[in-house]
Scaffold this motif. Structure first.
Motif, mmCIF file in Angstrom:
data_model
loop_
_atom_site.group_PDB
_atom_site.id
_atom_site.type_symbol
_atom_site.label_atom_id
_atom_site.label_comp_id
_atom_site.label_asym_id
_atom_site.label_seq_id
_atom_site.Cartn_x
_atom_site.Cartn_y
_atom_site.Cartn_z
ATOM 1 N N ALA A 149 79.548 -39.251 65.098
ATOM 2 C CA ALA A 149 78.682 -40.152 64.335
ATOM 3 C C ALA A 149 77.728 -40.824 65.307
ATOM 4 N N ASP A 150 76.450 -40.827 64.986
ATOM 5 C CA ASP A 150 75.480 -41.441 65.890
ATOM 6 C C ASP A 150 75.868 -42.869 66.224
ATOM 7 N N PHE A 165 76.377 -44.445 60.677
ATOM 8 C CA PHE A 165 74.922 -44.362 60.623
ATOM 9 C C PHE A 165 74.471 -43.071 61.294
ATOM 10 N N GLU A 166 73.728 -42.259 60.572
ATOM 11 C CA GLU A 166 73.236 -40.990 61.111
ATOM 12 C C GLU A 166 71.711 -40.995 61.133
ATOM 13 N N VAL A 167 71.139 -40.749 62.290
ATOM 14 C CA VAL A 167 69.696 -40.613 62.447
ATOM 15 C C VAL A 167 69.366 -39.132 62.495
ATOM 16 N N GLN A 168 68.525 -38.657 61.590
ATOM 17 C CA GLN A 168 68.156 -37.249 61.542
ATOM 18 C C GLN A 168 66.649 -37.134 61.694
ATOM 19 N N TRP A 193 72.292 -42.143 55.913
ATOM 20 C CA TRP A 193 71.387 -41.252 56.629
ATOM 21 C C TRP A 193 69.998 -41.873 56.706
ATOM 22 N N LEU A 194 69.460 -41.921 57.914
ATOM 23 C CA LEU A 194 68.104 -42.400 58.159
ATOM 24 C C LEU A 194 67.316 -41.208 58.676
ATOM 25 N N MET A 195 66.434 -40.672 57.833
ATOM 26 C CA MET A 195 65.843 -39.367 58.082
ATOM 27 C C MET A 195 64.315 -39.425 58.115
ATOM 28 N N LYS A 196 63.746 -38.658 59.023
ATOM 29 C CA LYS A 196 62.295 -38.521 59.050
ATOM 30 C C LYS A 196 61.824 -37.751 57.819
ATOM 31 N N ARG A 197 62.607 -36.785 57.401
ATOM 32 C CA ARG A 197 62.307 -35.978 56.217
ATOM 33 C C ARG A 197 63.488 -36.099 55.255
ATOM 34 N N PRO A 198 63.523 -37.153 54.440
ATOM 35 C CA PRO A 198 64.713 -37.464 53.643
ATOM 36 C C PRO A 198 65.015 -36.429 52.576
ATOM 37 N N VAL A 208 70.470 -41.952 51.484
ATOM 38 C CA VAL A 208 69.428 -41.494 52.401
ATOM 39 C C VAL A 208 68.236 -42.435 52.298
ATOM 40 N N ALA A 209 67.679 -42.817 53.449
ATOM 41 C CA ALA A 209 66.450 -43.596 53.503
ATOM 42 C C ALA A 209 65.497 -42.904 54.471
ATOM 43 N N ARG A 210 64.219 -43.183 54.314
ATOM 44 C CA ARG A 210 63.202 -42.554 55.159
ATOM 45 C C ARG A 210 62.912 -43.426 56.371
ATOM 46 N N LEU A 211 62.871 -42.807 57.538
ATOM 47 C CA LEU A 211 62.611 -43.489 58.803
ATOM 48 C C LEU A 211 61.207 -43.109 59.276
#
Length: 460
Positions: A149-150, A165-168, A193-198, A208-211
């Motif tokens: 896990a990040d 918390f996972e950063v993708q 999940w915090l994702m550049k491409r959710p 999931v949220a967008r970062l």
């Protein structure tokens, strides 16, 4: 972050899946024991082990970091949990301190971008500021192997549950995200999940949220009403548009602190106050000639506990079609207050042909203003009444079909709300602007408005 040994891979794997946000592709080639990465970088842990316990890079300032580097150069007292490689203390190009492998060797830890490292550091610091314990690169071993896990956040060291918390930052299929989430669930961990491409969007089971990268860190976004209801019809450009399709929840640090304070929630609050606003216009009763102010619409605001749900616009005649206790209480509350302000009360009528029940404005003289008359023009509308009622998610159901979504509660920076009609149709922006601009009836005399029938409107 999940780990697979490169020794298990004897072929080239291409993860160049279509990207809904931009056209950049990510290719990872694993050939035998050699790992070549393009667009990823190197492994950059925030955590290593010393004789005193965990050593966390984000807890150091410039002076303590320099002192730790000098001590490690003399004593070699730092080590990794993932392998036997030597530890080197470095800063990234973004200024983030991390522990580097002196030699990669057979370590199977996945490489990461500098943005990924920076995001992990911000999450750890935010958790610490909130009084939580942050453990970066937390390793979990089970029958399926090792996963990392990040950042693992826990209220206390001995807590049985926590948040992974996972950063993708690179593209990832929704199926993979779901599988990893289920694996965390099996260990008693809630994932975020915090994702550049959710992807996936708006899933209760897979948060999931967008970062989005900024000059000094990251901002976090969640889908707004347009994206919740229309994602399947959007182009990639519309999907990526922050202003049109996303709602900003603040910086990454602000968002993380809100999450651990339970301000990130799926669906309507179980109990909340709904603000009822009643609007109307001025006219004369056709029977007695008295100047009155009939109610023409009501607006329901679901309150600060439901900031990402739209306001609901209900025409007065529609209110009579709604069944349930909330509609009854709204009607009762209006009829207690409206005669004192507008001179009318609301009463029920039944259409001769359809036998459908609807509401009309009833004058003191007994004459009624039915739904076959329209206020003209609508920019003369004013707010006649405002009051609050306590309600529940179940009571709201008859008013419109709720599309559940993730909400982030931030009263200091509440988002502007969209507006829907009772049957789920969007309300034109010009109408929303007019309603939002409505002043109180107490602000001054209302402009007198004549009421015209449908036939008169068609003739005009």
């Amino acid at each position: 972050m999940f780990v697979r040994s490169a020794k298990q891979c004897n072929t080239i794997i291409n993860f160049s899946a279509p990207d809904p946000i931009d056209d950049r592709k990510l290719i990872v080639q694993l050939v035998g024991d050699d790992v070549e990465t393009r667009g990823l970088g190197i492994s950059m842990p925030l955590r290593c082990i010393s004789s005193e316990g965990d050593e966390l890079s984000f807890e150091h300032n410039a002076d303590s970091w320099a002192a730790l580097r000098e001590r490690n150069a003399r004593e070699r007292h730092l080590s990794f949990t993932c392998c036997d490689a030597g530890v080197i203390l470095k800063p990234s190009s973004l200024g983030t301190r991390y522990f580097a492998h002196q030699a990669r060797g057979g370590c199977d830890t996945a490489p990461e971008t500098q943005e990924h490292l920076q995001a992990k550091t911000i999450i750890c610091k935010a958790l610490k500021d909130a009084g939580w314990i942050a453990t970066p690169e937390h390793r979990i071993t089970d029958a399926d192997g090792v996963c990392i896990a990040d950042v693992l956040g826990k209220r206390a060291a001995n807590a049985s549950k926590g948040i992974a918390f996972e950063v993708q930052w690179s593209p990832q299929l929704a199926e993979i995200t779901k599988a990893r989430t289920e694996r965390y669930d099996g260990h008693g961990l809630r994932s975020l999940w915090l994702m550049k491409r959710p992807m996936p969007l708006n899933s209760k089971d897979v948060p999931v949220a967008r970062l989005v990268s900024t000059d000094d860190g990251f901002d976090v976004y969640i889908p707004n009403e347009a994206l919740v209801r229309g994602a399947e019809y959007m182009s990639s450009r519309e999907f990526a548009d922050l202003e049109a399709s996303w709602r900003r929840c603040g910086t990454l640090a602000e968002f993380v602190r809100g999450v651990v304070k339970r301000r990130f929630r799926f669906g309507l609050a179980s109990e909340f106050d709904v603000r009822v606003t009643v609007g109307g216009v001025a006219n004369w009763c056709y029977a007695c000639g008295t100047e009155n102010q009939p109610a023409t619409w009501i607006m329901l605001d679901l309150g600060h506990l439901n900031p990402d749900f739209p306001n609901i616009l209900v025409e007065i005649h529609e209110l009579g079609e709604v069944e349930g206790s909330l509609a009854e209480r709204i009607l009762e509350s209006i009829n207690i207050r409206l005669p004192k302000v507008g001179g009318y009360r609301l009463g029920q009528r039944k259409a001769k042909e359809s036998q459908a029940t609807y509401l009309v404005n009833v004058c003191r003289c007994g004459a009624f203003l039915s739904r076959s008359y329209l206020p003209y023009p609508s920019d003369k509308d004013r707010v006649l009444l405002e009051f609050d009622l306590k309600t529940t998610a179940e009571e709201m159901t008859p008013f419109y079909k709720v599309r559940d979504r993730w909400c982030f509660i931030d009263r200091a920076n509440a988002p502007s709300k969209s507006m829907l009609g009772m049957h789920g149709f969007g309300v034109p922006k010009i109408t929303v602007a007019r309603l939002q601009a409505c002043g109180s009836a107490a602000d001054g005399p209302l402009g007198k408005v004549r009421h015209v029938g449908y036939a008169d409107i068609e003739a005009e």
